[in-house]
Structure formats: structure tokens, C-alpha cells
Scaffold this active site. Structure first.
Site, short mmCIF file in Angstrom:
data_model
loop_
_atom_site.label_atom_id
_atom_site.label_comp_id
_atom_site.label_asym_id
_atom_site.label_seq_id
_atom_site.Cartn_x
_atom_site.Cartn_y
_atom_site.Cartn_z
CB SER A 157 -33.07 11.38 85.21
OG SER A 157 -33.55 11.92 84.19
CE LYS A 158 -34.55 7.57 86.76
NZ LYS A 158 -35.06 8.82 87.51
NE ARG A 159 -35.69 13.95 82.73
CZ ARG A 159 -35.37 15.19 82.46
NH1 ARG A 159 -35.25 16.04 81.38
NH2 ARG A 159 -34.65 15.65 83.71
CG HIS A 160 -29.70 13.23 81.14
ND1 HIS A 160 -30.64 13.45 82.16
CD2 HIS A 160 -29.34 14.51 80.67
CE1 HIS A 160 -30.85 14.53 82.40
NE2 HIS A 160 -30.28 15.33 81.46
#
Length: 477
Positions: free
Chosen positions: A246-249
Site C-alpha cells: 500500500s502507500k505505506r510501503h
RNA sequence: GGCCCCAUCGUCUAAUGGUUAGGACAUCACUCUUUCAAGGUGAAGAUACGGGUUCGAUCCCCGUUGGGGCUACCA
């Protein structure tokens, strides 16, 4: 095994950067289509008007294009097909497969929260399932616009997944989901069925996160009296933390990989292997081989962790196998993409054509090439600390003396070649009666600032006599 | 929590109802070498656990545990 008239699609929602999960799904669909001489369609699922952007849609098309993933049809935009969906919603209403729901989102949200705190399972309570005409009229009079919900029939719903086999879910575990929002815009689960049917999709290959949606969609196919396509749910690509990408990565968007200097072919090859294997221990494969070997039967059931190190290794494999012209082009394209300017004084085509292949041999990404190129295109040297420690500071006077002797020798050289500069060094080494390394390492450090790089005498030739003499005279401390 | 999916070295994976459980990345040695990279040789490293079924299970079944996904008027 070959399928007839295969039609597949990817249906991304244009709500952000394109990441490798989407790229992998696109790749599998693309490979499957090519393998079966079928058709690959791109459909932009932009029914979430609040989050969808045209910019993002363009980024998806560009990103896939960079990977060499081309589609045969589309892009279709669901936002441009709104009229089409209305009649089907109407039909569902008429056949009592769906019903109007006047519940406010606020009320539903509240109920959900309460259920959560009471640790109860929340599902839509069907408050509006059996509304009388007068009740409906009353809501309408208040100006409340209804959403349309599908009525989930009793009994289990089962579908057959090409990768996972039969999967069943009970009616009590499926929500009477909203097919058309109160603002009249249909939702994903509704339009995906209509479009897949209208576009005659034969197979739906998508990530496993869609399994729970599939039950709803299967029910919709039934309600509309249509045959469903074959489903294949692909394992997820997980980050190093084993969570769905996800954007976290951070560095997981296609754009990011491009900036980091990865080649599209390497990324495609690597992605293909994340969830699929051709067997026979094959790893590095051309696109044609990939298309030829790909099959649904060999797709894995379990999720895969994205291993950046292996990607980097594979990228190195591709770089080393490239011919010099292609490598130079890839590198200059990368410079343009990242808007990296090279100082024009030294960064000539001539230097690049000599230096890039030499450096590329020992690099794994285009960004690494750039880094290793720095000493040759700029006079602003920074000296490697541990190198100074090891090759210079232990005995600065002696080292300086030797460097000076070498400098004197090569200053007199008739011609400036790999052979002549090496010959000069070998001579000096013999005169001084020391090991070659005692001269080679300090010289490398003095002229490039580095302890690593292409063979020393190639470096000298690349730099040219003037700059070498200059750098040998300007010693680090 | 509920539902669903999954389970072979750290990671990606191969394999079979009977194998010394294979390969790749990463790691560590050694080798090659002016450095680095590449190459070569080698080492270490896995069938989650417990029950069945079976002459025999890593493989088939069940359970446990663990991981993941979903749980929106997002897709």
C-alpha cells in the site's frame, strides 16, 4: 492448454500511484491473453468520483506502457458509461432482486460503531427491505434519495476459482450491499459485473482481496440471468513487513522503481516470478519466453513477499546482458526521466559511450551507474574515508612521494594509453621494489576518490592525462 | 470479533504417496583479480505443530497454531 477467444481485462481504480501489485496483475492478464491469442482490455473503474483523477488514469497507462504492457482495447471509462448502468438497476428492482434503501449513511455508521463496541457482527439490518409504498413516498417527500441494495438470497453461494477451487460463503455472511448510491452513481460491485458481461470477458484474473466481492458479483450475475466468467484469484504481493502493498510501503510505485534505475524488462521478469513459476528452475526469461511458458495452472496459492534484493540482482543480470548502445540509451533515458543534469564540460557522448558500458558491468541499477560515473564527469571529488585511512594516512609521506614519482613518470609519456600508463607503473614498482598494490590503490583513490571502480588504467585513460596529473598533484589529507 | 484464503530454507520457488527435499536471491568461506562487480568452488539453511488414512506421508483428510485478506453509499 489453449483457450478459445480469451478476453481479459484489468480494471484499476485511478486513485493514486500505480504500484507493483497492479502491475503484476496487469502482467498476468497480458501474458494470459498473449499466450491464448486473446484480447486484453483496460477499463478504468472510476465510479468513485471523489477519489478518481484523470491524472492517475494517465499515470496507469503510462506506467504500464513503460513496462511494455499494451492493451488491445480501451481504455474504457466507467464514468462515461453511466447511462448504461441505469436500466440494469431498474431491472433488478423490478425483479425484486434489489430494493430501495432510505437509511442515512449517518445512521448506518452509528449502528456499525455500536456493533463494534458491543463486539457484534454488523450487517445491514434490512430495515428498508419491506417498506410500503406510503413509507417510501414519505421518505421521498422528505427529499431523501434512496440507495439500491441487492437482496442476498438465502442459502450458500459458491463459485469455482481456477486457482483455489470451490469457495463457498453463506448468505448470512454476505451483506445486502449497495449497488447504486443514493446519488445515483453505481458502485464497483455492480458495474464490474455489467461491464465484464457486456465486454464479454471470459476470465477475471485479479488479486485474492477480491474473493469476498466475488460472491456478491456471482449473485448479481444470477440475478441478471447471465453466465459468469471464470475467476482466478492471484496471490498478493506483500511488503517486507508481510502486509499487503500500500502507500505505506514507500518505494513500491512504478515511478519509484523507474527513478531508482530499474529496467522494465527486469521488473517484468521479476514480477512474473512473484506468484508464478515455469518450473525447471528457470528464472531469467525473455518476454517471448514468458508469454510462451505462462499458464494459470502454475500460479501459486500463497502470497509472496517482494524481495528488493532479488530484483536488484535480476536488474544487474539484465544490465550485463544488454549491448552497449542499449545500455547507454537506457541510461540517458533515465537521466532525462529523473531530470538529472550532467556537467557538460566532461559529460560528452564520447565519454559516456566509453564509461557507461565499463561501469555498467559492475552496477546493478542505472542509478548506480550514475554514482560510479561521478568522478569522471565532475572535478568535485570526495574521497572515500576508509580508503584514505587504509591507503594514505598510515604513511602519508611515503604515499605522497610515490604518487609524485608516478606523476612524473606519466607526465613524460609519449602516448596516453592503458598499456603505457600501466607500463609506467610497473616500471616504478620495480624500481621501488614494492608491490603493485601499494601504488595502484593510492593512485585510484587520488584520481577517483574511490576505492572501487573500473580497472585503474582504464580510469586514467578515461580521465585524460591533464586531469590525472592535476588530481595526482592535489592530494587528499 | 466474524467470514474467507494460505502454510517447503531469511526471501522467491521446484518436487514426489517411497528423493541425499532441487534451484535462485541473500549470507559465509575459499578462488580468480590492481579494487569492485562478474565468474568458479564450497558451506550453512526448509517441509509449522498434533492427530489420522496408508506398508510408507512434505504430499491426502481433520484439528491446532501462525500469517494474510475482507468486513464502506472505496476499488
Amino acid at each position: 492448454m489453449s483457450e478459445e477467444n480469451v478476453r481479459v481485462r484489468i480494471a484499476p481504480s485511478p486513485t493514486g500511484a500505480i504500484h507493483v501489485g497492479l502491475a503484476r496483475t496487469a502482467l498476468y492478464n497480458y501474458l494470459f491473453a498473449h499466450k491464448n491469442k486473446g484480447t486484453f482490455v483496460l477499463r478504468i473503474e472510476d465510479t468513485d468520483f471523489d477519489r478518481s483523477t484523470e491524472e492517475s488514469a494517465q499515470a496507469i497507462i503510462k506506467g504500464l506502457g513503460w513496462l511494455g504492457i499494451r492493451f488491445d482495447e480501451g481504455p474504457y471509462y466507467q464514468s462515461q458509461r453511466m447511462d448504461l448502468y441505469k436500466s440494469y438497476a431498474e431491472k433488478l428492482l423490478q425483479t425484486s432482486h434489489a430494493y430501495k434503501c432510505y437509511c442515512t449513511q449517518e445512521r448506518l455508521e452509528e449502528e456499525r460503531k455500536r456493533a463494534e463496541t458491543e463486539r457484534r457482527v454488523w450487517r445491514y439490518d434490512r430495515r428498508c427491505l419491506n417498506l410500503t409504498d406510503s413509507e417510501k413516498a414519505s421518505f421521498e417527500a422528505q427529499g431523501i434519495k434512496p440507495a439500491i441494495r441487492l437482496r442476498i438470497p438465502d442459502g450458500p453461494t459458491t463459485f469455482s476459482d481456477l486457482i483455489h477451487g470451490e469457495i463457498t460463503r453463506e448468505a448470512k455472511d454476505i451483506d445486502d450491499f449497495v449497488a447504486v448510491r443514493s446519488n445515483g452513481i453505481p458502485t464497483y460491485n455492480f458495474v464490474v459485473v455489467i461491464d465484464d458481461h457486456l465486454m464479454k470477458m471470459t476470465h477475471v484474473l485479479r488479486a485474492v482481496e477480491h474473493i469476498s466481492n466475488t460472491f456478491k458479483q456471482v449473485l448479481l450475475y444470477k440475478a441478471l440471468g447471465w453466465d459468469e466468467p471464470k475467476f482466478a484469484h492471484l496471490p498478493l504481493i506483500l511488503g517486507e513487513d508481510k502486509k499487503k502493498l500500500s502507500k505505506r510501503h514507500g518505494a513500491m510505485s512504478l515511478d519509484e522503481f523507474r527513478r531508482l534505475g530499474y529496467l522494465p524488462d527486469a521488473l517484468v521478469n521479476f514480477l512474473a516470478l512473484l506468484g508464478w513459476s515455469p518450473g525447471e528452475d528457470r528464472e531469467v526469461m525473455t518476454r517471448a519466453e514468458l508469454e510462451d511458458l505462462f499458464s494459470l495452472e502454475r500460479i501459486n496459492t500463497s502470497n509472496a513477499v517482494f524481495d528488493m534484493q532479488k530484483l536488484t540482482w535480476m536488474n544487474g543480470e539484465y544490465m550485463r546482458r544488454m549491448n552497449p548502445e542499449d545500455l547507454i540509451r537506457a541510461f540517458t533515458d533515465w537521466l532525462a526521466y529523473t531530470r538529472t543534469e550532467l556537467p557538460s564540460e566532461y559529460a560528452t557522448q564520447e565519454l559516456l559511450s566509453k564509461a557507461v558500458p565499463m561501469i555498467g558491468e559492475r552496477s546493478r541499477t542505472l542509478a548506480e551507474i550514475y554514482d560510479a560515473l561521478l568522478p569522471f564527469i565532475s572535478d568535485d571529488l570526495t574521497y572515500d574515508e576508509s580508503g584514505l585511512e587504509k591507503h594514505f594516512r598510515k604513511d602519508p609521506d611515503t604515499v605522497s612521494q610515490r604518487l609524485k614519482l608516478y606523476r612524473d613518470k606519466i607526465e613524460e609519456l609519449d602516448e596516453w594509453t592503458v598499456e603505457s600508463t600501466e607500463e609506467a607503473l610497473r616500471q616504478l614498482v620495480e624500481e621501488l621494489d614494492v608491490k603493485a598494490g601499494l601504488l595502484i590503490h593510492p593512485v585510484r583513490l587520488a584520481v577517483t576518490g574511490r576505492t572501487v571502480g573500473p580497472p585503474l588504467f582504464d580510469c586514467l585513460v578515461l580521465l585524460g592525462r591533464e586531469r590525472v596529473l592535476e588530481r595526482l598533484g592535489k592530494l587528499p589529507r
